[in-house]
Motif scaffolding. Structure first.
Motif, PDB file in Angstrom:
ATOM      1  N   THR A 169       0.840  -1.180   0.000  1.00 24.30           N
ATOM      2  CA  THR A 169       0.000   0.000   0.000  1.00 24.30           C
ATOM      3  C   THR A 169       0.883   1.240   0.000  1.00 24.30           C
ATOM      4  OG1 THR A 169      -1.805   1.170   1.146  1.00 24.30           O
ATOM      5  CG2 THR A 169      -0.172   0.072   2.536  1.00 24.30           C
ATOM      6  N   TYR A 170       0.353   2.332  -0.515  1.00 27.04           N
ATOM      7  CA  TYR A 170       1.022   3.628  -0.406  1.00 27.04           C
ATOM      8  C   TYR A 170      -0.046   4.707  -0.386  1.00 27.04           C
ATOM      9  CZ  TYR A 170       0.268   4.291  -5.472  1.00 27.04           C
ATOM     10  OH  TYR A 170      -0.296   4.442  -6.721  1.00 27.04           O
ATOM     11  N   GLY A 171       0.325   5.866   0.134  1.00 24.66           N
ATOM     12  CA  GLY A 171      -0.635   6.949   0.258  1.00 24.66           C
ATOM     13  C   GLY A 171      -0.239   8.165  -0.558  1.00 24.66           C
ATOM     14  N   GLY A 172      -1.205   9.079  -0.702  1.00 26.91           N
ATOM     15  CA  GLY A 172      -0.920  10.328  -1.395  1.00 26.91           C
ATOM     16  C   GLY A 172      -0.196  11.299  -0.491  1.00 26.91           C
ATOM     17  N   MET A 173      -0.662  11.440   0.733  1.00 28.89           N
ATOM     18  CA  MET A 173      -0.007  12.264   1.737  1.00 28.89           C
ATOM     19  C   MET A 173      -0.214  11.623   3.102  1.00 28.89           C
ATOM     20  SD  MET A 173      -0.837  16.221   0.622  1.00 28.89           S
ATOM     21  CE  MET A 173       0.307  16.869   1.852  1.00 28.89           C
ATOM     22  N   LEU A 217       3.707  -4.381   2.780  1.00 29.35           N
ATOM     23  CA  LEU A 217       4.777  -3.483   2.362  1.00 29.35           C
ATOM     24  C   LEU A 217       4.209  -2.073   2.189  1.00 29.35           C
ATOM     25  CD1 LEU A 217       6.345  -5.743  -0.440  1.00 29.35           C
ATOM     26  CD2 LEU A 217       6.946  -5.673   1.992  1.00 29.35           C
ATOM     27  N   GLY A 218       4.948  -1.087   2.592  1.00 29.16           N
ATOM     28  CA  GLY A 218       4.532   0.288   2.360  1.00 29.16           C
ATOM     29  C   GLY A 218       3.885   0.974   3.540  1.00 29.16           C
ATOM     30  N   TRP A 219       3.598   0.226   4.614  1.00 30.08           N
ATOM     31  CA  TRP A 219       2.983   0.867   5.783  1.00 30.08           C
ATOM     32  C   TRP A 219       3.265   0.059   7.040  1.00 30.08           C
ATOM     33  CZ3 TRP A 219       1.796   5.322   7.422  1.00 30.08           C
ATOM     34  CH2 TRP A 219       0.943   5.523   8.519  1.00 30.08           C
ATOM     35  N   LEU A 264       4.994   4.558   2.830  1.00 31.51           N
ATOM     36  CA  LEU A 264       5.316   5.021   1.478  1.00 31.51           C
ATOM     37  C   LEU A 264       4.259   6.016   1.003  1.00 31.51           C
ATOM     38  CD1 LEU A 264       7.500   4.211  -0.649  1.00 31.51           C
ATOM     39  CD2 LEU A 264       5.843   2.553  -1.545  1.00 31.51           C
ATOM     40  N   PHE A 265       4.716   7.190   0.536  1.00 25.54           N
ATOM     41  CA  PHE A 265       3.793   8.233   0.085  1.00 25.54           C
ATOM     42  C   PHE A 265       4.311   8.911  -1.177  1.00 25.54           C
ATOM     43  CE2 PHE A 265       3.098   7.728   4.591  1.00 25.54           C
ATOM     44  CZ  PHE A 265       1.706   7.682   4.676  1.00 25.54           C
ATOM     45  N   THR A 266       3.382   9.305  -2.021  1.00 23.71           N
ATOM     46  CA  THR A 266       3.742  10.042  -3.229  1.00 23.71           C
ATOM     47  C   THR A 266       3.882  11.539  -2.956  1.00 23.71           C
ATOM     48  OG1 THR A 266       1.407  10.347  -3.821  1.00 23.71           O
ATOM     49  CG2 THR A 266       2.535   8.416  -4.752  1.00 23.71           C
ATOM     50  N   SER A 319       4.117   1.882  -7.035  1.00 19.26           N
ATOM     51  CA  SER A 319       3.667   0.508  -7.248  1.00 19.26           C
ATOM     52  C   SER A 319       4.772  -0.345  -7.879  1.00 19.26           C
ATOM     53  CB  SER A 319       2.394   0.466  -8.092  1.00 19.26           C
ATOM     54  OG  SER A 319       2.562   1.120  -9.321  1.00 19.26           O
ATOM     55  N   ASP A 320       5.615   0.267  -8.718  1.00 17.44           N
ATOM     56  CA  ASP A 320       6.770  -0.465  -9.271  1.00 17.44           C
ATOM     57  C   ASP A 320       7.677  -0.934  -8.144  1.00 17.44           C
ATOM     58  OD1 ASP A 320       5.978  -0.200 -11.893  1.00 17.44           O
ATOM     59  OD2 ASP A 320       7.372   1.435 -12.367  1.00 17.44           O
ATOM     60  N   THR A 321       7.882  -0.050  -7.168  1.00 17.05           N
ATOM     61  CA  THR A 321       8.728  -0.399  -6.020  1.00 17.05           C
ATOM     62  C   THR A 321       8.134  -1.557  -5.230  1.00 17.05           C
ATOM     63  OG1 THR A 321       9.575   1.858  -5.801  1.00 17.05           O
ATOM     64  CG2 THR A 321       9.679   0.462  -3.840  1.00 17.05           C
ATOM     65  N   LEU A 322       6.836  -1.472  -4.977  1.00 16.80           N
ATOM     66  CA  LEU A 322       6.164  -2.526  -4.217  1.00 16.80           C
ATOM     67  C   LEU A 322       6.141  -3.852  -4.974  1.00 16.80           C
ATOM     68  CD1 LEU A 322       3.194  -0.381  -2.859  1.00 16.80           C
ATOM     69  CD2 LEU A 322       5.078  -1.311  -1.496  1.00 16.80           C
ATOM     70  N   ALA A 323       5.871  -3.777  -6.270  1.00 20.52           N
ATOM     71  CA  ALA A 323       5.835  -4.997  -7.083  1.00 20.52           C
ATOM     72  C   ALA A 323       7.220  -5.643  -7.155  1.00 20.52           C
ATOM     73  CB  ALA A 323       5.323  -4.676  -8.485  1.00 20.52           C
ATOM     74  N   ALA A 324       8.266  -4.813  -7.234  1.00 21.90           N
ATOM     75  CA  ALA A 324       9.630  -5.344  -7.286  1.00 21.90           C
ATOM     76  C   ALA A 324       9.985  -6.076  -5.998  1.00 21.90           C
ATOM     77  CB  ALA A 324      10.619  -4.207  -7.529  1.00 21.90           C
ATOM     78  N   GLN A 325       9.329  -5.681  -4.915  1.00 25.49           N
ATOM     79  CA  GLN A 325       9.558  -6.338  -3.628  1.00 25.49           C
ATOM     80  C   GLN A 325       8.667  -7.561  -3.444  1.00 25.49           C
ATOM     81  OE1 GLN A 325       8.928  -3.215  -0.757  1.00 25.49           O
ATOM     82  NE2 GLN A 325      10.782  -2.105  -1.336  1.00 25.49           N
TER      83      GLN A 325
END
Length: 359
Positions: A170-174, A204-206, A214-216, A229-235
């Motif tokens: 997962t990742y967030g906007g802010m 992953l990401g939180w 992880l945030f954009t 998402s590329d980062t998360l998928a690579a992991q």
């Protein structure tokens, strides 16, 4: 994301996020009032968007759908909106809404809290409302809030059960409460699956305990969403949960064989062109929350609303969207477990909590 809910969310629209610039003086786009409505009977309901824009496939779009639904219920209501393309637009856009005679002013997103408080304090007789924030301590601000962590918990459990790699992301906007509340519920749902099944599916990401991830730092850039998402998928993540408005479309466009997506706010199968990669959506029913508020305000013009709207699983203010194309791909036993968890949350047997949840 922004952010700062029985009920079926109205199908929404087109792109999302946070970016662009300079629309403090942007001319509002107004809906044509219903025919046969006398000028004296008209009720001006205005919305100021967050920076994601009206077509964010997310909370701006679903809130706008609420104003349109209110108009459909009462032709005297005249909805219009002003788009904010930068956070600097909030103050002038809200002020301009007052100047042009709006009787109801809908702010969309918790990041608009300070600007809304300023405008509402200066105009105590004007009815304001805000999505994803409380009433800011003011009698003329009607809060529309959501216990989003409840539905996100179901999504986390589903993701853990669906994952083949044993990793979900997962990742967030802010890093703000209306975003992290989704991520907290998601992480708790994965943890519940692991406990029930003796598994070790990783998120992953939180990190809920650390409240960090992880945030954009953006709700509009699809490139930034794709990068995350590329980062998360690579992991190794094969289910990704972007809580980032339009930025999340960058993940959806890059999904498919790599991973599937769980969308947020409005059913992504219905509101984006990427339905074929949408496992489900954690729905935040801003449409019904806004419709209810506007309809009440129009019914008693000049009288300030009291109370507020709190969306939960129990009142369908938050929900897990249908599985659509993935319905046949999800183990029936997993679907049954998710439904049981939903009922257990509604009954109070399971309590899902987040530091970001509305009080």
């Amino acid at each position: 994301m922004r952010p700062v809910r029985g009920m079926k969310i109205v199908a929404l629209v087109a792109s999302a996020g946070l970016a662009f610039a300079a629309a403090a003086c942007a001319k509002p786009t107004e809906e044509t009032p219903g025919t046969g409505t006398s000028a004296a009977a008209k009720f001006s309901a205005c919305m100021v968007t967050d920076t994601g824009g009206i077509d964010d496939h997310s909370f701006n779009a679903s809130s706008w759908a609420g104003l349109q639904a209110a108009k459909a219920a009462n032709s005297a209501i005249e909805p219009s909106y002003t788009a904010s393309t930068a956070m600097a637009d909030y103050d002038p856009n809200l002020a301009n809404s007052v100047t042009k005679g709006c009787q109801y002013i809908q702010a969309v997103g918790g990041l608009m809290g300070d600007a809304t408080k300023k405008a509402a304090t200066a105009n105590a007789k004007v009815q304001f409302s805000i999505v994803d924030a409380d009433n800011l301590g003011l009698a003329n601000v009607y809060p529309i809030q959501f216990q989003t962590q409840q539905a996100a918990y179901l999504a986390g459990y589903l993701a853990a059960g669906y994952s083949k790699s044993g990793k979900v992301g997962t990742y967030g906007g802010m890093k703000i409460p209306p975003v992290t509340i989704f991520m907290d519920g998601f992480a708790d749902g994965v943890a519940a699956y692991n406990k029930a099944k003796g598994k070790n599916v990783q998120v992953l990401g939180w990190d809920k305990a650390k409240q960090d991830g992880l945030f954009t730092d953006d709700f509009g850039s699809q490139d930034k969403g794709k990068q995350k998402s590329d980062t998360l998928a690579a992991q190794g993540a094969d289910v990704i949960f972007p809580v980032a408005g339009g930025a999340g479309l960058g993940s959806a466009a890059n999904a498919g064989n790599k991973f599937v997506v769980i969308w947020v706010d409005a059913d992504g199968f219905e509101t984006t062109k990427y339905g074929n990669v949408m496992l489900t959506t954690v729905v935040k029913n801003s449409t019904d929350g806004v419709k209810e508020a506007v309809t009440k305000a129009a019914g008693t013009p000049g009288t300030l609303l009291t109370g507020g709207f709190m969306g939960t699983l129990a009142n369908n203010g938050v929900s897990l969207a249908p599985y659509h194309d993935f319905d046949s791909k999800i183990d029936p036993a997993l679907k049954a477990e998710v439904e049981t968890l939903k009922q257990d949350i509604i009954s109070g047997k399971i309590v899902v909590e987040s530091p970001a949840q509305p009080k």
